[in-house]
Write a protein that holds these residues in place. Structure first.
Motif, PDB file in Angstrom:
ATOM      1  N   VAL A   1     -34.464 -11.433 -65.444  1.00 22.15           N
ATOM      2  CA  VAL A   1     -33.797 -10.248 -64.927  1.00 22.15           C
ATOM      3  C   VAL A   1     -34.307 -10.009 -63.515  1.00 22.15           C
ATOM      4  CG1 VAL A   1     -33.462  -7.758 -65.208  1.00 22.15           C
ATOM      5  CG2 VAL A   1     -33.512  -9.245 -67.223  1.00 22.15           C
TER       6      VAL A   1
ATOM      7  N   ASP B   1     -32.704   1.722 -65.112  1.00 26.16           N
ATOM      8  CA  ASP B   1     -31.689   0.741 -64.703  1.00 26.16           C
ATOM      9  C   ASP B   1     -32.128  -0.677 -65.059  1.00 26.16           C
ATOM     10  OD1 ASP B   1     -30.279   2.889 -63.702  1.00 26.16           O
ATOM     11  OD2 ASP B   1     -30.579   2.366 -61.586  1.00 26.16           O
TER      12      ASP B   1
ATOM     13  N   ASP C   1     -31.724  -1.259 -68.712  1.00 20.47           N
ATOM     14  CA  ASP C   1     -30.310  -1.558 -68.999  1.00 20.47           C
ATOM     15  C   ASP C   1     -29.972  -2.996 -68.627  1.00 20.47           C
ATOM     16  OD1 ASP C   1     -29.852   1.008 -69.979  1.00 20.47           O
ATOM     17  OD2 ASP C   1     -28.982   1.744 -68.086  1.00 20.47           O
ATOM     18  N   ARG C   2     -30.509  -3.467 -67.509  1.00 24.08           N
ATOM     19  CA  ARG C   2     -30.273  -4.859 -67.099  1.00 24.08           C
ATOM     20  C   ARG C   2     -30.847  -5.831 -68.132  1.00 24.08           C
ATOM     21  NH1 ARG C   2     -32.150  -4.909 -60.759  1.00 24.08           N
ATOM     22  NH2 ARG C   2     -30.817  -3.200 -60.081  1.00 24.08           N
TER      23      ARG C   2
ATOM     24  N   LEU D   1     -31.209  -5.287 -71.380  1.00 28.24           N
ATOM     25  CA  LEU D   1     -30.307  -5.282 -72.538  1.00 28.24           C
ATOM     26  C   LEU D   1     -29.025  -6.062 -72.243  1.00 28.24           C
ATOM     27  CD1 LEU D   1     -30.814  -1.615 -73.755  1.00 28.24           C
ATOM     28  CD2 LEU D   1     -31.721  -3.713 -74.782  1.00 28.24           C
ATOM     29  N   ASP D   2     -28.476  -5.890 -71.042  1.00 30.27           N
ATOM     30  CA  ASP D   2     -27.284  -6.647 -70.648  1.00 30.27           C
ATOM     31  C   ASP D   2     -27.567  -8.144 -70.619  1.00 30.27           C
ATOM     32  OD1 ASP D   2     -25.819  -4.316 -70.401  1.00 30.27           O
ATOM     33  OD2 ASP D   2     -25.999  -4.210 -68.202  1.00 30.27           O
ATOM     34  N   ALA D   3     -28.714  -8.517 -70.075  1.00 32.63           N
ATOM     35  CA  ALA D   3     -29.078  -9.938 -69.986  1.00 32.63           C
ATOM     36  C   ALA D   3     -29.258 -10.541 -71.372  1.00 32.63           C
ATOM     37  CB  ALA D   3     -30.351 -10.110 -69.156  1.00 32.63           C
TER      38      ALA D   3
ATOM     39  N   ARG E   1     -27.726  -9.518 -74.111  1.00 37.32           N
ATOM     40  CA  ARG E   1     -26.366  -9.660 -74.664  1.00 37.32           C
ATOM     41  C   ARG E   1     -25.676 -10.877 -74.077  1.00 37.32           C
ATOM     42  NH1 ARG E   1     -26.689  -4.697 -73.599  1.00 37.32           N
ATOM     43  NH2 ARG E   1     -26.044  -2.895 -74.288  1.00 37.32           N
ATOM     44  N   THR E   2     -25.769 -11.020 -72.759  1.00 40.74           N
ATOM     45  CA  THR E   2     -25.131 -12.138 -72.072  1.00 40.74           C
ATOM     46  C   THR E   2     -25.680 -13.480 -72.552  1.00 40.74           C
ATOM     47  OG1 THR E   2     -24.748 -10.754 -70.141  1.00 40.74           O
ATOM     48  CG2 THR E   2     -24.638 -13.129 -69.794  1.00 40.74           C
TER      49      THR E   2
END
Length: 172
Positions: A146, A155, A158-159, A161-163, A165-166
């Protein structure tokens, strides 16, 4: 693989503790910080341990603290800057959970870390930069990277968690 533990790895002052606390709060998981566990057990700061007992002693205690958190589930673990550099630690983390590298540019870290001795490996800026370069190659072995800069901890959490998921890593 479903992950029920996240290990935050990265250089000193990357924000592992601050982001880890935020991430654990968001997930409603437990939070542990390896350096804080060491300081509590040893009843002295990391800097004092380095000064009095040396880095080798510190690394042995760090390995013990990592082993202590292995049984914990649904947790975010903030590792020390050198924890992931140790091959045995890296292997244990790899089997136990998902590793996330908080990748902060060197110039941001230099601005964050005083060279006043509170962080023993940061006093000499040239050595600091060399250590950063050496460890970056190891951090790159993490499951997820990340990119971070000066974004707020929420923020960056959140990145993360997004990473995850991705990357296809569902959380339990």
């Amino acid at each position: 693989m479903t992950a029920d533990k996240i290990y935050l790895v990265g250089f000193m002052a990357a924000g592992k503790t601050t982001v880890g606390e935020q991430l654990a709060k968001t997930l409603d998981w437990q939070f542990e910080d390896i350096d804080m566990l060491i300081e509590a057990r040893e009843r002295q700061t990391v800097a004092d341990i380095f000064a009095r007992q040396g880095e080798a002693y510190f690394r042995s205690v760090e390995r013990e603290m990592l082993r202590l958190v292995l049984p914990i589930r649904h947790a975010v673990i903030a590792t020390g800057g050198g924890t992931f550099a140790d091959a045995d630690n890296r292997a244990a983390i790899g089997v136990d959970g998902v590793s996330v590298w908080l990748d902060v540019p060197l110039e941001h870290l230099i601005a964050r870390v005083p060279s006043d001795g509170r962080r023993p490996l940061a006093a000499d800026r040239e050595q600091f930069a060399q250590l950063y370069a050496a460890r970056a190659a190891t951090y790159a072995l993490a499951d997820v990277r990340v990119g971070c800069g000066d974004a707020p901890a929420a923020d960056i959490a959140d990145r993360v968690l997004d990473a995850l998921r991705t990357s296809g890593t569902p959380l339990a």
